[in-house]
Design a protein around this motif. Structure first.
Motif, PDB file in Angstrom:
ATOM      1  N   GLU A  23      43.370  42.328  44.163  1.00  0.00           N
ATOM      2  CA  GLU A  23      43.826  43.593  43.579  1.00  0.00           C
ATOM      3  C   GLU A  23      44.074  44.652  44.643  1.00  0.00           C
ATOM      4  O   GLU A  23      44.715  45.661  44.393  1.00  0.00           O
ATOM      5  N   THR A  31      53.340  43.242  45.778  1.00  0.00           N
ATOM      6  CA  THR A  31      53.239  42.395  44.594  1.00  0.00           C
ATOM      7  C   THR A  31      54.404  41.406  44.628  1.00  0.00           C
ATOM      8  O   THR A  31      55.500  41.748  45.058  1.00  0.00           O
ATOM      9  N   GLU A  70      46.457  44.647  35.618  1.00  0.00           N
ATOM     10  CA  GLU A  70      47.142  45.944  35.566  1.00  0.00           C
ATOM     11  C   GLU A  70      48.132  46.099  36.708  1.00  0.00           C
ATOM     12  O   GLU A  70      49.243  46.605  36.514  1.00  0.00           O
ATOM     13  N   LYS A  71      47.738  45.662  37.894  1.00  0.00           N
ATOM     14  CA  LYS A  71      48.637  45.775  39.048  1.00  0.00           C
ATOM     15  C   LYS A  71      49.909  44.959  38.819  1.00  0.00           C
ATOM     16  O   LYS A  71      51.019  45.429  39.082  1.00  0.00           O
ATOM     17  N   ASN A  88      52.000  46.678  36.028  1.00  0.00           N
ATOM     18  CA  ASN A  88      52.646  47.892  36.521  1.00  0.00           C
ATOM     19  C   ASN A  88      53.820  47.591  37.441  1.00  0.00           C
ATOM     20  O   ASN A  88      54.774  48.365  37.513  1.00  0.00           O
TER      21      ASN A  88
END
Length: 103
Positions: free
Chosen positions: A18, A23, A49-50, A53
């Protein structure tokens, strides 16, 4: 993927990912053991979540009654049932992800 080098990524019990700055731009499959003492449920939420997003397609699976190293028969934490399910899930994910990107 990361950036444009891969068609898909499979990661088993990835810790501290994380905190990675970049990404991937390809689908990601993540497999965790429910009882993994090295990777908390909160860390898994941060990873999810990463990826969400960033708009990264992903599948995060948590295998019940499995801990760290559940996939490796040489480790104390090996969990035959979870390993079989995780390998089947990862194989399906790779097959579908690669076919979606190439065809």
């Amino acid at each position: 993927c990361i950036k444009h080098a891969f068609d898909a990524i499979v990661c088993f019990y990835g810790a501290d990912i994380e905190h990675i700055d970049t990404t991937p731009d390809c689908p990601v499959f993540l497999a965790y053991g429910e009882q993994d003492a090295q990777i908390s449920p909160a860390q898994r939420v941060l990873v999810r979540e990463k990826l969400e997003n960033a708009g990264t397609a992903h599948q995060l699976q948590v295998y019940l009654n499995a801990g760290q190293g559940f996939l490796c028969p040489q480790r104390e934490g090996y969990h035959r049932e979870a390993a079989a399910h995780a390998l089947a899930d990862a194989t399906t994910f790779m097959r579908e992800s690669v076919l979606m990107r190439c065809c």
